[in-house]
Design a protein around this motif. Structure first.
Motif, PDB file in Angstrom:
ATOM      1  N   TYR A   7       0.852  -1.196   0.000  1.00 15.04           N
ATOM      2  CA  TYR A   7       0.000   0.000   0.000  1.00 15.04           C
ATOM      3  C   TYR A   7       0.883   1.238   0.000  1.00 15.04           C
ATOM      4  CZ  TYR A   7      -3.049   3.645   1.993  1.00 15.04           C
ATOM      5  OH  TYR A   7      -3.721   4.814   2.222  1.00 15.04           O
ATOM      6  N   GLU A   8       0.445   2.281  -0.670  1.00 17.86           N
ATOM      7  CA  GLU A   8       1.144   3.559  -0.615  1.00 17.86           C
ATOM      8  C   GLU A   8       0.173   4.647  -0.195  1.00 17.86           C
ATOM      9  OE1 GLU A   8       3.929   6.635  -3.248  1.00 17.86           O
ATOM     10  OE2 GLU A   8       3.428   4.652  -4.045  1.00 17.86           O
ATOM     11  N   GLY A   9       0.495   5.335   0.920  1.00 18.14           N
ATOM     12  CA  GLY A   9      -0.322   6.420   1.405  1.00 18.14           C
ATOM     13  C   GLY A   9       0.342   7.762   1.141  1.00 18.14           C
ATOM     14  N   LYS A  10      -0.175   8.804   1.786  1.00 15.76           N
ATOM     15  CA  LYS A  10       0.357  10.151   1.571  1.00 15.76           C
ATOM     16  C   LYS A  10       1.754  10.312   2.149  1.00 15.76           C
ATOM     17  CE  LYS A  10      -3.519  11.843   3.274  1.00 15.76           C
ATOM     18  NZ  LYS A  10      -4.597  12.728   3.766  1.00 15.76           N
ATOM     19  N   ALA A  11       2.054   9.599   3.230  1.00 19.75           N
ATOM     20  CA  ALA A  11       3.326   9.820   3.925  1.00 19.75           C
ATOM     21  C   ALA A  11       4.242   8.602   3.941  1.00 19.75           C
ATOM     22  CB  ALA A  11       3.056  10.261   5.369  1.00 19.75           C
ATOM     23  N   VAL A 174       1.067  20.875  22.008  1.00 21.40           N
ATOM     24  CA  VAL A 174      -0.206  21.586  21.850  1.00 21.40           C
ATOM     25  C   VAL A 174      -1.339  20.600  21.606  1.00 21.40           C
ATOM     26  CG1 VAL A 174      -1.445  23.290  20.440  1.00 21.40           C
ATOM     27  CG2 VAL A 174       0.985  23.620  20.977  1.00 21.40           C
ATOM     28  N   ASP A 175      -1.177  19.763  20.606  1.00 22.98           N
ATOM     29  CA  ASP A 175      -2.149  18.709  20.301  1.00 22.98           C
ATOM     30  C   ASP A 175      -1.466  17.673  19.426  1.00 22.98           C
ATOM     31  OD1 ASP A 175      -2.315  19.562  17.538  1.00 22.98           O
ATOM     32  OD2 ASP A 175      -3.755  21.081  18.110  1.00 22.98           O
ATOM     33  N   PHE A 176      -2.129  16.538  19.225  1.00 21.58           N
ATOM     34  CA  PHE A 176      -1.560  15.499  18.365  1.00 21.58           C
ATOM     35  C   PHE A 176      -2.643  14.513  17.974  1.00 21.58           C
ATOM     36  CE2 PHE A 176      -1.159  14.088  22.701  1.00 21.58           C
ATOM     37  CZ  PHE A 176      -1.413  12.723  22.688  1.00 21.58           C
ATOM     38  N   LYS A 177      -2.360  13.775  16.894  1.00 19.28           N
ATOM     39  CA  LYS A 177      -3.281  12.782  16.353  1.00 19.28           C
ATOM     40  C   LYS A 177      -2.696  11.383  16.545  1.00 19.28           C
ATOM     41  CE  LYS A 177      -3.145  12.024  11.885  1.00 19.28           C
ATOM     42  NZ  LYS A 177      -2.812  10.581  11.720  1.00 19.28           N
ATOM     43  N   PRO A 196       6.403  15.360  13.963  1.00 14.80           N
ATOM     44  CA  PRO A 196       5.912  16.733  13.770  1.00 14.80           C
ATOM     45  C   PRO A 196       4.851  16.846  12.674  1.00 14.80           C
ATOM     46  CG  PRO A 196       8.307  16.719  13.925  1.00 14.80           C
ATOM     47  CD  PRO A 196       7.869  15.289  13.803  1.00 14.80           C
ATOM     48  N   ASP A 197       4.664  15.786  11.889  1.00 19.45           N
ATOM     49  CA  ASP A 197       3.550  15.753  10.940  1.00 19.45           C
ATOM     50  C   ASP A 197       2.219  15.567  11.659  1.00 19.45           C
ATOM     51  OD1 ASP A 197       5.177  16.041   8.734  1.00 19.45           O
ATOM     52  OD2 ASP A 197       4.538  14.186   7.766  1.00 19.45           O
ATOM     53  N   THR A 198       2.249  14.907  12.817  1.00 20.77           N
ATOM     54  CA  THR A 198       1.000  14.551  13.509  1.00 20.77           C
ATOM     55  C   THR A 198       0.847  15.246  14.857  1.00 20.77           C
ATOM     56  OG1 THR A 198       1.996  12.609  14.578  1.00 20.77           O
ATOM     57  CG2 THR A 198       1.019  12.282  12.395  1.00 20.77           C
ATOM     58  N   CYS A 199       1.817  16.064  15.239  1.00 21.63           N
ATOM     59  CA  CYS A 199       1.776  16.812  16.501  1.00 21.63           C
ATOM     60  C   CYS A 199       1.899  18.312  16.225  1.00 21.63           C
ATOM     61  CB  CYS A 199       2.945  16.448  17.417  1.00 21.63           C
ATOM     62  SG  CYS A 199       3.069  14.728  17.895  1.00 21.63           S
ATOM     63  N   ARG A 200       1.297  19.118  17.073  1.00 17.78           N
ATOM     64  CA  ARG A 200       1.637  20.537  17.123  1.00 17.78           C
ATOM     65  C   ARG A 200       2.582  20.748  18.299  1.00 17.78           C
ATOM     66  NH1 ARG A 200      -3.634  21.652  15.161  1.00 17.78           N
ATOM     67  NH2 ARG A 200      -3.521  22.871  13.235  1.00 17.78           N
ATOM     68  N   LEU A 201       3.733  21.341  18.000  1.00 17.29           N
ATOM     69  CA  LEU A 201       4.762  21.591  19.004  1.00 17.29           C
ATOM     70  C   LEU A 201       5.175  23.052  18.936  1.00 17.29           C
ATOM     71  CD1 LEU A 201       6.912  18.442  18.145  1.00 17.29           C
ATOM     72  CD2 LEU A 201       5.449  18.695  20.168  1.00 17.29           C
ATOM     73  N   TRP A 202       5.193  23.713  20.087  1.00 19.42           N
ATOM     74  CA  TRP A 202       5.637  25.104  20.159  1.00 19.42           C
ATOM     75  C   TRP A 202       6.856  25.185  21.070  1.00 19.42           C
ATOM     76  CZ3 TRP A 202       0.204  27.628  21.432  1.00 19.42           C
ATOM     77  CH2 TRP A 202      -0.601  27.571  20.285  1.00 19.42           C
ATOM     78  N   ASP A 203       7.840  25.961  20.661  1.00 23.59           N
ATOM     79  CA  ASP A 203       8.986  26.209  21.535  1.00 23.59           C
ATOM     80  C   ASP A 203       8.488  26.881  22.810  1.00 23.59           C
ATOM     81  OD1 ASP A 203      11.245  28.131  22.561  1.00 23.59           O
ATOM     82  OD2 ASP A 203      12.279  26.598  21.369  1.00 23.59           O
ATOM     83  N   LYS A 212       4.396  20.662  11.414  1.00 21.64           N
ATOM     84  CA  LYS A 212       3.966  20.804  10.017  1.00 21.64           C
ATOM     85  C   LYS A 212       3.229  22.110   9.752  1.00 21.64           C
ATOM     86  CE  LYS A 212       1.031  17.919   7.907  1.00 21.64           C
ATOM     87  NZ  LYS A 212       0.483  16.709   7.256  1.00 21.64           N
ATOM     88  N   ASP A 213       2.846  22.848  10.785  1.00 24.44           N
ATOM     89  CA  ASP A 213       2.269  24.181  10.563  1.00 24.44           C
ATOM     90  C   ASP A 213       3.256  25.089   9.832  1.00 24.44           C
ATOM     91  OD1 ASP A 213      -0.240  23.722  11.542  1.00 24.44           O
ATOM     92  OD2 ASP A 213       0.099  24.682  13.484  1.00 24.44           O
ATOM     93  N   VAL A 214       4.550  24.806   9.957  1.00 22.75           N
ATOM     94  CA  VAL A 214       5.560  25.562   9.206  1.00 22.75           C
ATOM     95  C   VAL A 214       5.293  25.429   7.708  1.00 22.75           C
ATOM     96  CG1 VAL A 214       8.038  25.678   8.646  1.00 22.75           C
ATOM     97  CG2 VAL A 214       7.298  25.383  11.014  1.00 22.75           C
ATOM     98  N   PHE A 215       4.881  24.224   7.282  1.00 20.77           N
ATOM     99  CA  PHE A 215       4.518  23.993   5.886  1.00 20.77           C
ATOM    100  C   PHE A 215       3.116  24.509   5.584  1.00 20.77           C
ATOM    101  CE2 PHE A 215       2.400  20.855   2.973  1.00 20.77           C
ATOM    102  CZ  PHE A 215       2.964  21.308   1.794  1.00 20.77           C
ATOM    103  N   ARG A 216       2.161  24.203   6.464  1.00 22.18           N
ATOM    104  CA  ARG A 216       0.780  24.636   6.238  1.00 22.18           C
ATOM    105  C   ARG A 216       0.697  26.147   6.049  1.00 22.18           C
ATOM    106  NH1 ARG A 216      -0.233  21.233  10.841  1.00 22.18           N
ATOM    107  NH2 ARG A 216      -1.355  19.327  10.302  1.00 22.18           N
ATOM    108  N   GLU A 217       1.430  26.889   6.887  1.00 25.49           N
ATOM    109  CA  GLU A 217       1.312  28.342   6.918  1.00 25.49           C
ATOM    110  C   GLU A 217       2.496  29.054   6.255  1.00 25.49           C
ATOM    111  OE1 GLU A 217       0.565  29.478  10.998  1.00 25.49           O
ATOM    112  OE2 GLU A 217      -0.701  27.712  11.320  1.00 25.49           O
ATOM    113  N   SER A 218       3.366  28.278   5.588  1.00 25.81           N
ATOM    114  CA  SER A 218       4.538  28.836   4.885  1.00 25.81           C
ATOM    115  C   SER A 218       5.354  29.743   5.797  1.00 25.81           C
ATOM    116  CB  SER A 218       4.084  29.606   3.631  1.00 25.81           C
ATOM    117  OG  SER A 218       3.348  28.773   2.748  1.00 25.81           O
ATOM    118  N   LEU A 219       5.764  29.195   6.947  1.00 25.52           N
ATOM    119  CA  LEU A 219       6.447  29.989   7.969  1.00 25.52           C
ATOM    120  C   LEU A 219       7.965  29.892   7.913  1.00 25.52           C
ATOM    121  CD1 LEU A 219       4.179  29.148  11.046  1.00 25.52           C
ATOM    122  CD2 LEU A 219       4.133  31.216   9.657  1.00 25.52           C
TER     123      LEU A 219
END
Length: 240
Positions: A7-11, A174-177, A196-203, A212-219
């Motif tokens: 099987y091949e998924g997104k990640a 912060v949160d995670f899946k 970091p694809d499945t967690c939100r982490l803040w310094d 991954k919010d760095v990618f989502r929000e182009s940060l």
């Protein structure tokens, strides 16, 4: 050892294991996706980082007596896992308000959840993974009421251990899946990945987003951020 592509998924790509029908090899890809696949890109080295970060985290959870599908890392990009049948539920644990919950419920970002919140989402790409209540989950999947209760409890236990691990690394979780799957004997265990694809982490000092919010929000540069996460985890788990 590695058999045919299953099987091949997104990640990740999932391979059979020759002569071991109850094991699989997960090969992490360099692809990045966001907004349920609507935003896509590739980053050289991302698969390596997600594999090594996930392996560190699963090894840590094993030390805390938490059972998962993880067996061992095979190399920079691949890990050996027990074969599971994934339950089509995403279990999200939230410690601090961010992302979709702020938009859905009008909760101010950075609001603390005490106790932590657990949300369920239906793992169905064509429906954009809608949020569920317990009755929906029981109707749509083969999970039982007792199993659902146990999965939620397991998610909260994992949360406490992960908060400790990331706090030692100077990060706020912060949160995670999470995803869970059934082994051949029906036992439900933690599966998929924690990265970091499945967690939100803040310094914890600067509040900088380290996921991954760095990618989502182009940060900024995703690879630099993920390398930083791996380095912090290695510094805080190598002696444990």
């Amino acid at each position: 050892m590695k058999g045919s592509l299953l099987y091949e998924g997104k990640a990740k790509k999932v391979y059979c294991v020759d002569d071991e029908p109850e094991q699989l090899i997960l090969s992490y890809k360099n692809d990045a996706t966001a907004f349920n696949g609507k935003k896509k890109d590739q980053f050289e080295g991302k698969g390596r980082l997600n594999n090594l970060i996930t392996s560190r985290i699963f090894e840590y959870l094993q030390q805390q007596q938490l059972t998962s599908h993880f067996i061992k890392a095979l190399n920079d990009n691949e890990q050996l896992v027990a074969k599971t049948t994934i339950i089509p539920l995403e279990v999200v644990v939230r410690n601090i308000a961010a992302g979709s919950i702020t938009r859905r419920l009008g909760i101010e970002e950075k609001s603390l959840f005490e106790p932590s919140l657990v949300e369920l989402f239906y793992k169905k790409d064509e429906l954009d993974d809608p949020i569920l209540n317990d009755q929906h989950a029981l109707y749509l999947t083969d999970i039982t009421e007792d199993e659902l209760k146990a999965v939620k409890q397991m998610a909260l236990e994992i949360n406490e251990h992960l908060k400790t691990l990331f706090k030692q690394s100077g990060l706020d979780l912060v949160d995670f899946k999470l995803e869970f799957g059934r082994l051949a004997d029906g036992t439900i265990v933690l599966a998929d990945e924690i990265s970091p694809d499945t967690c939100r982490l803040w310094d914890e000092k600067t509040g900088e987003k380290m996921d991954k919010d760095v990618f989502r929000e182009s940060l900024g540069d995703l690879i630099t951020v993920y390398e930083n996460i791996l380095q912090r985890l290695e510094e805080n788990t190598c002696a444990k």
